[in-house]
Design an enzyme around this catalytic site. Structure first.
Site, mmCIF file in Angstrom:
data_model
loop_
_atom_site.group_PDB
_atom_site.id
_atom_site.type_symbol
_atom_site.label_atom_id
_atom_site.label_comp_id
_atom_site.label_asym_id
_atom_site.label_seq_id
_atom_site.Cartn_x
_atom_site.Cartn_y
_atom_site.Cartn_z
ATOM 1 N N ASP A 1 0.858 -1.177 0.000
ATOM 2 C CA ASP A 1 0.000 0.000 0.000
ATOM 3 C C ASP A 1 0.903 1.238 0.000
ATOM 4 O OD1 ASP A 1 0.881 0.303 2.613
ATOM 5 O OD2 ASP A 1 -1.093 0.201 3.539
ATOM 6 N N HIS A 2 0.294 2.413 0.158
ATOM 7 C CA HIS A 2 1.077 3.658 0.132
ATOM 8 C C HIS A 2 2.102 3.711 1.257
ATOM 9 C CE1 HIS A 2 -2.321 4.110 2.783
ATOM 10 N NE2 HIS A 2 -1.674 5.086 3.409
ATOM 11 N N ARG B 1 8.197 -32.683 11.455
ATOM 12 C CA ARG B 1 7.097 -32.491 12.408
ATOM 13 C C ARG B 1 6.157 -31.357 12.004
ATOM 14 N NH1 ARG B 1 11.323 -29.466 14.505
ATOM 15 N NH2 ARG B 1 10.779 -27.580 15.685
ATOM 16 N N HIS B 2 6.600 -30.514 11.081
ATOM 17 C CA HIS B 2 5.775 -29.367 10.683
ATOM 18 C C HIS B 2 4.737 -29.724 9.609
ATOM 19 C CE1 HIS B 2 8.502 -26.975 13.022
ATOM 20 N NE2 HIS B 2 9.526 -27.422 12.317
ATOM 21 N N HIS C 1 9.413 -23.501 9.527
ATOM 22 C CA HIS C 1 8.311 -24.106 10.289
ATOM 23 C C HIS C 1 6.958 -23.982 9.607
ATOM 24 C CE1 HIS C 1 10.474 -23.992 14.473
ATOM 25 N NE2 HIS C 1 11.269 -24.417 13.504
ATOM 26 N N CYS D 1 3.209 -3.062 4.063
ATOM 27 C CA CYS D 1 2.328 -1.951 4.451
ATOM 28 C C CYS D 1 3.035 -1.219 5.586
ATOM 29 C CB CYS D 1 0.919 -2.433 4.800
ATOM 30 S SG CYS D 1 0.753 -3.403 6.306
ATOM 31 N N GLY D 2 2.315 -0.424 6.337
ATOM 32 C CA GLY D 2 2.975 0.319 7.400
ATOM 33 C C GLY D 2 3.583 -0.591 8.454
ATOM 34 N N THR D 3 2.815 -1.609 8.836
ATOM 35 C CA THR D 3 3.269 -2.546 9.873
ATOM 36 C C THR D 3 3.574 -3.947 9.349
ATOM 37 O OG1 THR D 3 1.003 -3.242 10.276
ATOM 38 C CG2 THR D 3 1.835 -1.381 11.605
ATOM 39 N N GLY D 4 3.077 -4.271 8.184
ATOM 40 C CA GLY D 4 3.108 -5.647 7.680
ATOM 41 C C GLY D 4 1.935 -6.470 8.190
ATOM 42 N N ILE D 5 1.271 -5.978 9.199
ATOM 43 C CA ILE D 5 0.216 -6.777 9.857
ATOM 44 C C ILE D 5 -1.064 -6.804 9.027
ATOM 45 C CG2 ILE D 5 -1.232 -6.995 11.901
ATOM 46 C CD1 ILE D 5 1.073 -5.604 13.481
ATOM 47 N N GLY D 6 -1.539 -5.638 8.615
ATOM 48 C CA GLY D 6 -2.801 -5.594 7.876
ATOM 49 C C GLY D 6 -2.708 -6.325 6.547
HETATM 50 C C1 RB5 Z 1 -1.908 2.708 6.470
HETATM 51 O O1 RB5 Z 1 -1.995 3.920 7.135
HETATM 52 C C2 RB5 Z 1 -1.697 1.583 7.478
HETATM 53 O O2 RB5 Z 1 -2.780 1.453 8.321
HETATM 54 C C3 RB5 Z 1 -1.404 0.283 6.780
HETATM 55 O O3 RB5 Z 1 -0.302 0.447 5.946
HETATM 56 C C4 RB5 Z 1 -1.038 -0.892 7.652
HETATM 57 O O4 RB5 Z 1 -0.009 -0.565 8.538
HETATM 58 C C5 RB5 Z 1 -2.123 -1.621 8.294
HETATM 59 O O5 RB5 Z 1 -1.912 -2.691 8.873
#
Ligand code: RB5
Length: 146
Positions: free
Chosen positions: A12-13, A137-138, A103, A70-75
């Site tokens: 994303d941006h 095992r995985h 794993h 993304c910003g965190t990689g999480i979303g």
């Molecule tokens: C964008 O502002 C941010 O929310 C997105 O990149 C990401 O970090 C979400 O998980």
């Protein structure tokens, strides 16, 4: 059969600048990068759209491994894992990159531009692409993901 020399990449941006750096790194490592967007760090976009673009291209056989930012990689990692053929690990360093390959047999790594430095991201990418799945095992556990 997916082309093993091509790696899909999308962001994303909030991940655009790191995507550019990792694309260059892929070239240096001898891979071709297939960039599925986004095209700018200025225009706000929604990360699930880019996770989907990568997922669909993978399903179509254009590559078998991918990188999402993304910003965190999480979303973007959450979004990627909604697609049944993707096993996406959020990676913070070389150790998490190695372990999600060994794993989880991860076929996509997600990283956060706002959380880790570019050199750590590059080193993690290199480890992710060069570490084999351990199997053993995985196997039963990874099978249950499907
Ligand atoms: C964008 O502002 C941010 O929310 C997105 O990149 C990401 O970090 C979400 O998980």
């Amino acid at each position: 059969m997916a082309d093993k020399d091509t790696i899909g990449i999308a962001s994303d941006h909030a991940g655009y600048e790191l995507k550019s750096a990792l694309k260059a790194e892929l070239g240096g490592l001898g891979f071709a990068a297939l960039d599925l967007g986004t095209e700018s760090g200025e225009k706000s976009v929604d990360y699930p759209d880019f996770a989907r673009a990568l997922a669909e291209a993978m399903k179509a056989g254009k590559f078998s491994r991918g990188v999402l930012i993304c910003g965190t990689g999480i979303g973007i990692g959450m979004a990627a894992n909604r697609h049944a053929w993707i096993r996406c690990g959020v990676v913070h360093d070389e150790t998490s990159a190695r372990l999600t390959r060994q794993h989880n047999d991860a076929n996509v790594m997600a990283v956060g531009q706002r959380l880790i430095g570019v050199e750590t991201a590059k080193a993690s990418l290199k480890v992710f692409l060069s570490t084999p799945y351990e199997g053993g095992r995985h196997v039963q556990r990874v099978a249950k993901l499907a």
